[in-house]
Design a protein around this motif. Structure first.
Motif, mmCIF file in Angstrom:
data_model
loop_
_atom_site.group_PDB
_atom_site.id
_atom_site.type_symbol
_atom_site.label_atom_id
_atom_site.label_comp_id
_atom_site.label_asym_id
_atom_site.label_seq_id
_atom_site.Cartn_x
_atom_site.Cartn_y
_atom_site.Cartn_z
ATOM 1 N N ASP A 83 -1.732 8.563 -1.935
ATOM 2 C CA ASP A 83 -2.121 8.559 -3.344
ATOM 3 C C ASP A 83 -2.924 9.812 -3.676
ATOM 4 O O ASP A 83 -4.001 10.025 -3.112
ATOM 5 N N ILE A 98 3.584 6.402 -10.597
ATOM 6 C CA ILE A 98 4.727 7.038 -9.959
ATOM 7 C C ILE A 98 5.592 7.660 -11.041
ATOM 8 O O ILE A 98 6.012 6.976 -11.970
ATOM 9 N N PRO A 126 4.271 10.527 -6.565
ATOM 10 C CA PRO A 126 3.003 9.967 -7.031
ATOM 11 C C PRO A 126 2.193 10.982 -7.830
ATOM 12 O O PRO A 126 2.167 12.169 -7.518
#
Length: 209
Positions: free
Chosen positions: A64, A89, A95
């Motif tokens: 992330d 996303i 991401p």
């Protein structure tokens, strides 16, 4: 061996330009859909994109970006507050994390482009033809980079995206939206390039290089 890249000191103006005493609603999400669709070309790089001579390992872009792209302190330096990042996303890209100062409208977005496997070639192929500002940059932490915007001229422009290649098939997008008091007065591409430098240094550190 991949060289270690140290982060140069940041000029004070680099992030002060994002501060503002004015209030307004949330900033519009930065534009910069640099990779709308995968290229049909198989050889990389293509479309005039530079080759990544010293790539980062793909593992540097895992996870992330809200946790790995910028520290809380670094977010505060960029947009003068430390709001929690909002992960999402991006379809066909990878991401992304958004941080924004709800008082000033300043915002920063970092996206790990891991899904189209075209790296900077997609940026050159898809964004260069329509960009009003297209500015190849000196390497950022040893990685090839380009700044671009949909708006021409500092007077009309508050948003700029910098994309840098971490390998020939992977890249990172860093988008800056200036706060209300600086929009139209400060070059957002210069600020975006400095923010991209911080992200790139963090990725090198994560990779152990």
């Amino acid at each position: 061996m991949t060289p270690r890249h140290a982060l140069a000191p940041i000029a004070a103006i680099g992030f002060a330009v994002l501060a503002t005493a004015c209030s307004r609603g949330p900033a519009p999400a930065p534009t910069g859909a640099a990779h709308p669709a995968p290229s049909t070309s198989s050889a990389l790089p293509h479309s005039g994109a530079p080759k990544v001579e010293h790539p980062l390992p793909a593992s540097a872009l895992s996870g992330d970006p809200c946790r790995t792209a910028l520290t809380e302190t670094q977010v505060g330096r960029i947009i003068t507050t430390t709001p929690p990042g909002k992960p999402r996303i991006e379809a066909r890209l990878g991401p992304t994390c958004d941080w924004h100062n709800i008082d000033s409208g300043a915002a920063v977005r970092v996206g790990y482009v891991t899904e189209d496997h075209q790296g900077l070639s997609a940026v050159y192929q898809n964004s260069q033809p329509k960009a009003k500002v297209w500015r190849p940059l000196p390497p950022i932490q040893g990685l090839p980079a380009v700044a671009f915007s949909d708006f021409e001229g500092i007077g009309l422009n508050s948003t700029c995206q910098v994309s840098f290649g971490t390998s020939d098939d992977l890249s990172v997008d860093v988008t800056i939206t200036l706060g209300e008091s600086k929009a139209g007065k400060v070059d957002p591409c210069g600020v975006a390039a400095q923010a991209a430098g911080i992200v790139a240094a963090n990725l090198w550190q994560r990779a152990g290089s």
